[in-house]
Design an enzyme around this catalytic site. Structure first.
Site, PDB file in Angstrom:
ATOM      1  N   ASP A  11      37.570  32.267  39.565  1.00  0.00           N
ATOM      2  CA  ASP A  11      37.652  33.876  39.952  1.00  0.00           C
ATOM      3  C   ASP A  11      36.445  34.365  39.752  1.00  0.00           C
ATOM      4  OD1 ASP A  11      39.859  36.485  38.110  1.00  0.00           O
ATOM      5  OD2 ASP A  11      38.151  36.572  39.744  1.00  0.00           O
ATOM      6  N   ASP A 105      40.146  36.742  45.700  1.00  0.00           N
ATOM      7  CA  ASP A 105      39.106  36.133  44.757  1.00  0.00           C
ATOM      8  C   ASP A 105      39.317  35.178  44.028  1.00  0.00           C
ATOM      9  OD1 ASP A 105      39.819  37.896  42.831  1.00  0.00           O
ATOM     10  OD2 ASP A 105      37.653  38.110  42.047  1.00  0.00           O
ATOM     11  N   GLU A 106      40.409  34.423  43.936  1.00  0.00           N
ATOM     12  CA  GLU A 106      40.979  33.560  42.750  1.00  0.00           C
ATOM     13  C   GLU A 106      41.731  32.336  43.473  1.00  0.00           C
ATOM     14  OE1 GLU A 106      43.931  34.866  39.496  1.00  0.00           O
ATOM     15  OE2 GLU A 106      43.494  36.517  40.744  1.00  0.00           O
TER      16      GLU A 106
HETATM   17  P1  TTP Z   1      39.593  40.953  39.997  1.00  0.00           P
HETATM   18  O1  TTP Z   1      39.239  39.607  40.006  1.00  0.00           O
HETATM   19  O2  TTP Z   1      40.808  41.581  39.366  1.00  0.00           O
HETATM   20  O3  TTP Z   1      38.116  41.797  40.083  1.00  0.00           O
HETATM   21  P2  TTP Z   1      36.878  41.631  40.243  1.00  0.00           P
HETATM   22  O4  TTP Z   1      36.640  40.493  40.687  1.00  0.00           O
HETATM   23  O5  TTP Z   1      36.246  42.697  40.815  1.00  0.00           O
HETATM   24  O6  TTP Z   1      36.206  41.524  38.614  1.00  0.00           O
HETATM   25  P3  TTP Z   1      36.331  40.336  37.594  1.00  0.00           P
HETATM   26  O7  TTP Z   1      35.090  39.714  37.360  1.00  0.00           O
HETATM   27  O8  TTP Z   1      36.934  41.084  36.315  1.00  0.00           O
HETATM   28  O9  TTP Z   1      37.162  39.129  38.037  1.00  0.00           O
HETATM   29  O10 TTP Z   1      40.014  41.419  41.613  1.00  0.00           O
HETATM   30  C1  TTP Z   1      39.404  40.938  42.694  1.00  0.00           C
HETATM   31  C2  TTP Z   1      39.181  42.047  43.856  1.00  0.00           C
HETATM   32  O11 TTP Z   1      40.322  42.681  44.028  1.00  0.00           O
HETATM   33  C3  TTP Z   1      38.143  43.307  43.303  1.00  0.00           C
HETATM   34  O12 TTP Z   1      36.734  43.079  43.488  1.00  0.00           O
HETATM   35  C4  TTP Z   1      38.566  44.374  43.939  1.00  0.00           C
HETATM   36  C5  TTP Z   1      40.126  44.306  44.194  1.00  0.00           C
HETATM   37  N1  TTP Z   1      41.027  44.984  43.419  1.00  0.00           N
HETATM   38  C6  TTP Z   1      41.263  46.189  43.814  1.00  0.00           C
HETATM   39  O13 TTP Z   1      41.157  46.506  44.919  1.00  0.00           O
HETATM   40  N2  TTP Z   1      42.124  46.927  43.124  1.00  0.00           N
HETATM   41  C7  TTP Z   1      42.632  46.592  41.728  1.00  0.00           C
HETATM   42  O14 TTP Z   1      43.396  47.260  40.907  1.00  0.00           O
HETATM   43  C8  TTP Z   1      42.206  45.233  41.415  1.00  0.00           C
HETATM   44  C9  TTP Z   1      42.345  44.800  39.918  1.00  0.00           C
HETATM   45  C10 TTP Z   1      41.294  44.587  42.193  1.00  0.00           C
HETATM   46 MG    MG Z   2      37.437  38.699  40.137  1.00  0.00          MG
END
Ligand code: TTP
Ligand code: MG
Length: 360
Positions: A11, A105-106
């Protein structure tokens, strides 16, 4: 005897924000928020520097502005992020053909048979992190475990830039102290019900009587939760199951102004989407609403559903909520209305797969 599996969950950290920092290094080390400012905006994501002030994904922008007035705001560039996401996926192919993308992103990677055991998978995970950093200029957190559930929990435990391994023997020490909300399938409603019966940590699911759990969430959910709490999850990593989306939109010859007409349009789009989901035997986690008003303002709003679904009723309910709470038509009518779903997964993922009928 079936051998233990070796599963990775990768992730990216603060994905959109990290890419923007890579593109403009002057932003490094500073609070950065991706989203639209203003009364109806929400935060997509933010840098870890902004998280220190309490800013979070999905928070109303006005709250974020209050918590962290000094932050830099950027509107977000989906094309760029999707491109990076695709490139990183091809990098995973160098490690295993069994890659299941979950969101932008996962991904889950199955390294069973490639890494001999969890410890050797740790080295592979380090190499993946190194390559993502070197080739794409951002960081990732990785969880290494014998199944998807534990790998996902692990990737979240030491963010950002984390690498955490959870072996089955670590379950009581690492998993049991975590809040029950970490269990896959426990949404806010189920959590509230469990809290009332004194289930707070994952360990409580194992320690308190199973009859109490059953009376609280029903027999099948109880069985599911106890398996997870024991660190068991048999779901396979499903390669080739691309994270896709389904959407449909319609532009109206004359703008819709009547509430009933708008509601009917929401229902029609929801029906179309749910039919397509059922045809493809998929369920969706996230609903997207797009509205263009008569004055050509375009709104896009998303909501993560409590559980993945293919049901019209649930989709339309979420669409109505998004429409009434997150869109301001002002004096205009609706010129275009679109609905989409993403976060797609096989409809039967959480059920026992049916045996395919023999081919004559
Ligand atoms: P996430 O993996 O949930 O968040 P992240 O990568 O920004 O942070 P983390 O380090 O906690 O993993 O989500 C991936 C992308 O998806 C994030 O960069 C932006 C998008 N996203 C949104 O647009 N709205 C949301 O509510 C969430 C949770 C994510
Ligand atoms: Mg993320």
């Amino acid at each position: 005897m079936s051998r233990d599996r070796v599963i990775l969950h990768v992730d990216m950290d603060a994905f959109y924000a990290a890419i923007e920092v890579r593109e403009n290094p002057e932003l490094a080390g500073k609070p950065l928020i991706i989203g639209h400012r203003g009364r109806r905006g929400v935060v997509s994501t933010c840098s870890y520097e902004a998280r220190r002030f309490g800013v979070r994904s999905a928070m109303p922008s006005v709250t974020a502005e209050r918590l962290c007035p000094q932050a830099t705001w950027l509107p977000g560039r989906m094309d760029l992020y999707v491109g990076v996401s695709r490139q990183i996926r091809t990098l995973f192919d160098d490690f295993t053909p069994l890659v299941e993308p979950v969101s932008i992103d996962e991904a889950f990677l199955d390294l069973t048979g490639i890494a001999q055991h969890l410890e050797s998978a740790r080295q592979q995970a380090e190499e993946i992190k190194r390559r993502i950093r070197r080739e794409h200029g951002i960081t990732a957190s990785i969880g290494v475990a014998p199944n998807k559930f534990l790998a996902k929990v692990a990737s979240d435990l030491d963010k950002p830039d984390g690498l955490v391994l959870i072996a089955s023997v670590d379950v009581p020490r690492i998993l049991w102290p975590l809040p029950i909300e970490r269990l896959w399938g426990v949404g806010p409603k189920t959590a509230e019900r469990l809290h009332k019966r004194q289930f707070h940590s994952v360990g409580d699911i194992v320690r308190l009587p199973e009859s109490l759990l059953r009376s609280c969430v029903g027999a099948s959910m109880a069985t599911h939760l106890r398996a997870l709490a024991h660190g068991q999850d048999d779901r396979p990593v499903e390669a080739g199951h691309e994270a896709k989306s389904i959407s449909e939109e319609r532009t109206y010859a004359s703008d819709l102004t009547d509430a009933d007409d708008i509601d009917r349009a929401l229902l029609q789009r929801s029906e179309g989407i749910s039919q397509e989901l059922r045809k493809q035997k998929l369920v969706a986690r996230t609903l997207h609403l797009k509205v263009r008003t008569g004055d050509f303002t375009t709104w896009t709003r998303s909501q993560t559903l409590r559980e993945p679904t293919d049901m019209t009723e649930i989709l339309v309910q979420a669409a109505r909520q998004l429409f009434s709470q997150r869109i301001d038509l002002g004096e205009s009518g609706v010129r275009l209305l679109g609905l989409g779903v993403s976060g797609l997964e096989p409809a039967a993922a959480s059920q026992t797969p049916m045996q395919p009928a023999p081919v004559a």
